[in-house]
Design an enzyme around this catalytic site. Sequence first.
Site, PDB file in Angstrom:
ATOM      1  N   ASP A 257      -2.460  -6.509   1.917  1.00  0.00           N
ATOM      2  CA  ASP A 257      -1.026  -6.716   2.116  1.00  0.00           C
ATOM      3  C   ASP A 257      -0.709  -7.520   3.364  1.00  0.00           C
ATOM      4  O   ASP A 257       0.465  -7.679   3.715  1.00  0.00           O
ATOM      5  CB  ASP A 257      -0.310  -5.362   2.178  1.00  0.00           C
ATOM      6  CG  ASP A 257      -0.890  -4.429   3.242  1.00  0.00           C
ATOM      7  OD1 ASP A 257      -2.050  -4.636   3.659  1.00  0.00           O
ATOM      8  OD2 ASP A 257      -0.186  -3.477   3.648  1.00  0.00           O
TER       9      ASP A 257
ATOM     10  N   LYS B 129       1.892   5.553   8.499  1.00  0.00           N
ATOM     11  CA  LYS B 129       1.857   4.103   8.337  1.00  0.00           C
ATOM     12  C   LYS B 129       2.233   3.692   6.912  1.00  0.00           C
ATOM     13  O   LYS B 129       2.675   2.559   6.687  1.00  0.00           O
ATOM     14  CB  LYS B 129       0.468   3.571   8.652  1.00  0.00           C
ATOM     15  CG  LYS B 129       0.098   3.593  10.121  1.00  0.00           C
ATOM     16  CD  LYS B 129      -1.337   3.158  10.330  1.00  0.00           C
ATOM     17  CE  LYS B 129      -1.592   1.768   9.818  1.00  0.00           C
ATOM     18  NZ  LYS B 129      -2.983   1.315  10.041  1.00  0.00           N
ATOM     19  N   TYR B 130       2.026   4.586   5.949  1.00  0.00           N
ATOM     20  CA  TYR B 130       2.202   4.217   4.550  1.00  0.00           C
ATOM     21  C   TYR B 130       3.256   5.042   3.811  1.00  0.00           C
ATOM     22  O   TYR B 130       3.482   4.819   2.625  1.00  0.00           O
ATOM     23  CB  TYR B 130       0.860   4.344   3.812  1.00  0.00           C
ATOM     24  CG  TYR B 130      -0.239   3.554   4.463  1.00  0.00           C
ATOM     25  CD1 TYR B 130      -0.276   2.159   4.360  1.00  0.00           C
ATOM     26  CD2 TYR B 130      -1.227   4.182   5.210  1.00  0.00           C
ATOM     27  CE1 TYR B 130      -1.276   1.418   4.975  1.00  0.00           C
ATOM     28  CE2 TYR B 130      -2.237   3.452   5.824  1.00  0.00           C
ATOM     29  CZ  TYR B 130      -2.253   2.072   5.707  1.00  0.00           C
ATOM     30  OH  TYR B 130      -3.241   1.336   6.312  1.00  0.00           O
TER      31      TYR B 130
ATOM     32  N   LYS C 136       0.835  -1.203   0.000  1.00  0.00           N
ATOM     33  CA  LYS C 136       0.000   0.000   0.000  1.00  0.00           C
ATOM     34  C   LYS C 136       0.867   1.248   0.000  1.00  0.00           C
ATOM     35  O   LYS C 136       1.987   1.246   0.507  1.00  0.00           O
ATOM     36  CB  LYS C 136      -0.944  -0.003   1.195  1.00  0.00           C
ATOM     37  CG  LYS C 136      -2.003  -1.101   1.105  1.00  0.00           C
ATOM     38  CD  LYS C 136      -3.180  -0.852   2.010  1.00  0.00           C
ATOM     39  CE  LYS C 136      -4.279  -1.875   1.743  1.00  0.00           C
ATOM     40  NZ  LYS C 136      -5.502  -1.552   2.522  1.00  0.00           N
TER      41      LYS C 136
ATOM     42  N   ASP D  13       0.468  -6.324  18.769  1.00  0.00           N
ATOM     43  CA  ASP D  13      -0.527  -5.801  17.849  1.00  0.00           C
ATOM     44  C   ASP D  13      -1.731  -6.743  17.789  1.00  0.00           C
ATOM     45  O   ASP D  13      -1.587  -7.941  17.540  1.00  0.00           O
ATOM     46  CB  ASP D  13       0.100  -5.648  16.463  1.00  0.00           C
ATOM     47  CG  ASP D  13      -0.793  -4.907  15.493  1.00  0.00           C
ATOM     48  OD1 ASP D  13      -1.008  -3.702  15.692  1.00  0.00           O
ATOM     49  OD2 ASP D  13      -1.264  -5.542  14.528  1.00  0.00           O
ATOM     50  N   ASN D  14      -2.916  -6.180  18.015  1.00  0.00           N
ATOM     51  CA  ASN D  14      -4.175  -6.930  17.863  1.00  0.00           C
ATOM     52  C   ASN D  14      -4.174  -8.294  18.560  1.00  0.00           C
ATOM     53  O   ASN D  14      -4.482  -9.318  17.937  1.00  0.00           O
ATOM     54  CB  ASN D  14      -4.507  -7.127  16.390  1.00  0.00           C
ATOM     55  CG  ASN D  14      -4.989  -5.854  15.727  1.00  0.00           C
ATOM     56  OD1 ASN D  14      -5.572  -4.989  16.369  1.00  0.00           O
ATOM     57  ND2 ASN D  14      -4.741  -5.733  14.435  1.00  0.00           N
TER      58      ASN D  14
ATOM     59  N   GLU E 265      -2.352  -4.246  22.637  1.00  0.00           N
ATOM     60  CA  GLU E 265      -2.998  -3.242  21.807  1.00  0.00           C
ATOM     61  C   GLU E 265      -4.320  -3.847  21.337  1.00  0.00           C
ATOM     62  O   GLU E 265      -4.428  -4.383  20.239  1.00  0.00           O
ATOM     63  CB  GLU E 265      -2.112  -2.864  20.614  1.00  0.00           C
ATOM     64  CG  GLU E 265      -2.642  -1.714  19.773  1.00  0.00           C
ATOM     65  CD  GLU E 265      -3.341  -2.164  18.500  1.00  0.00           C
ATOM     66  OE1 GLU E 265      -3.903  -1.306  17.805  1.00  0.00           O
ATOM     67  OE2 GLU E 265      -3.317  -3.372  18.190  1.00  0.00           O
TER      68      GLU E 265
END
Length: 726
Positions: free
Chosen positions: A410, A584-585, A308, A445-446, A474
């Site tokens: 992605d 982030k991108y 991305k 993460d998650n 998180e």
Amino acid sequence: MASRRPGHPSVPPVPQHERHASAADVLTRHALDSVDRMTGRADLRLGITDVAPVVSCGAFSARAVVGEHLPITATVFREGHDAVAANVVWTPPTEAGGGPTRTPPGGDGAAQPFHRMERFGDQPDRWLTTVVPDREGRWTYRVEAWSDPLATWHHAVEVKMAAGQGPEELANDLEEGARLLDRVAAEADGDWKERVTDAAAALRDTSRELPARVAPALAEALQHHLHDHPVRELVTPGPEYEVWVDRPRALFGSWYEFFPRSTGPVVDGQATHGTFATSAERLPAVADMGFDVVYLPPIHPIGAVNRKGPNSAQYPGGNPHEIGPDDPGSPWAIGSAEGGHDAVHPQLGTMDDFRAFVARTRELGMEVALDFALQAAPDHPWVEAHPEWFTTKPDGTIAYAENPPKKYQDIYPINFDNDPEGIYAECLRVIRVWIDAGVRIFRVDNPHTKPLNFWHWLIWTVKETDPDVLFLAEAFTRPAMMHQLARIGYTQSYTYFTWRTARGELEDYGSELAANCHYMRPNFFVNTPDILHASLQLGGPPMFKIRAVLAAMMSPTWGVYSGFELFEHVAVRPGSEEYLDSEKYQLRPRDWAAAESSGRSLVPYLRRLNEIRRAHPALQQLRTLRFHSVDNPNLICFSKTDPGSQDAVLVVVALDSHNTQIGTTSLNLPALGLDWYERFTVTDELTGNSWDWGQFNYVELDPYREPAHVFSLTHHRQVQVPPPVA
């Protein structure tokens, strides 16, 4: 490891010889058997209930940190009118070096760390003591209830003497008291042995007047000694519970998040990819702001497949931006031909470069927290080597991550139901790679998208060899999942703070977190790369101060994502919480020097907040958080106290960033260690101004000048450690 799987005794089948007995007889017998299995004894003599802190009926460990004043409470009671008392047996992780131990007279004969409990609160049967762990690891405690014959005797003698009874009527009472003192003397030594023996002799001395016979036994000094060296009868031990004790960073710390890849120089107007070396140049400024933890998003190779670009654009698909060869992709799309979770992105440097970055962070008095994201880009080595670790759709393709309406083509989620043994082993191997590289904190993460039993296994397996390693969850998800992640072992938790903006919301949520602080420790991030709340988008610079004060003062651990200090506030579109040109991108270098020289920087304010936090032990804990009344809903008032240092801090914050707010506080002075009538001095740690305050106080806050008061208190009396909130 440090927690036990919950288990409940099942009702056994009815034996053949009992099948003709009455149903009531059989149920009664089986109920007693069940009690015996649960407690180890069926003849519970004294009552012990509502013990705290206990997590899930003892299935998991409660939490504390080294040096924390941990209140232990219980309801203790008995039949009749004889005195009952209680103590806590507080046992360290190892037998050696466990601190002073003693065996109270009438005890069970085993020397144990003994902490006598005292009654507290409005309920006559509630008891409290405070323990302070001095090392990391798994501690245990149990509450013991016991009959207190010394207290029973003391009360009886005083009441009978007050009623006019003489020595003849009290003859048996005096001899009973002497015999109790004989038992204490048998265990005493030095001067106390002689003093207790003399008091017993006085009770038996018929040549003395009654007051003279009783006075030595009732003397204040001796009563203090008897309180600490009681005679215990009918000792009834309660269940044993666990407390996992972490290092202090588990409870208190200030986090700063930044992307190493955005630290490269700008050349001819173009951002260049940063390295660990350029990131290290940023560290002194972070340390100067008073932050303790430097949190890095994933630093691994980034997938090239379905990568991305700016503002989450993806090619093809008609997006306004197509992906160019220099678009760096999302760090959370982990893995490529260059390596996976155990590798460093080549443009950042090598593993040795990362170790040097970690070392430099430590030199500056900070430590690194690293993102641990268990997911894979389509070209991650795992996808080819272990396709069974992912979910295959009916058409044969691997399922990518989705959070409708968002699609993450992605990223491939891991399916933990396929080859769990292999996945578990690989995840443990990866995390130990980074532990060996010097990382002692992982921001996960998650975690709510992975199985709970996996996290329970992984966390406690790591802590078996590295008890100082900390895990931050998180998990912006449902409350039940957030709380269970904390129960099973997560050290800290992201919270709903970002979305709590009104006074009632903040008070309710702060009280809820304080009530559960024995297992769930919050980390109040004011913003993240994913979350730019509407209050920051629309509230102007004063709202950045307001949210920073609330986070830094309410929670012992708080954090900011880079750019907050520059008042970055533009969303990608109206109604969105994503940043325009999200880091982030894409690379996002920032001109810190220009911002500070122009005065468009919150750096001095963040530095001052962290200085205040370090100077005040009251701000380094959560359980003493108390909210106070104020007659303006756009003002919030709360306090924190520290029982060890007698420190107290009182905070008043305006929640409206556009208008001056006026109100009158109505303080709960006993929560601050004061009587209702007392006056005291408050000094604003932000401005240096001082006022004379009492219960009711006028407050006026102009958000464009200063939206908050952070008061330190002087002339206050001793602060008692409060019990956990029920």
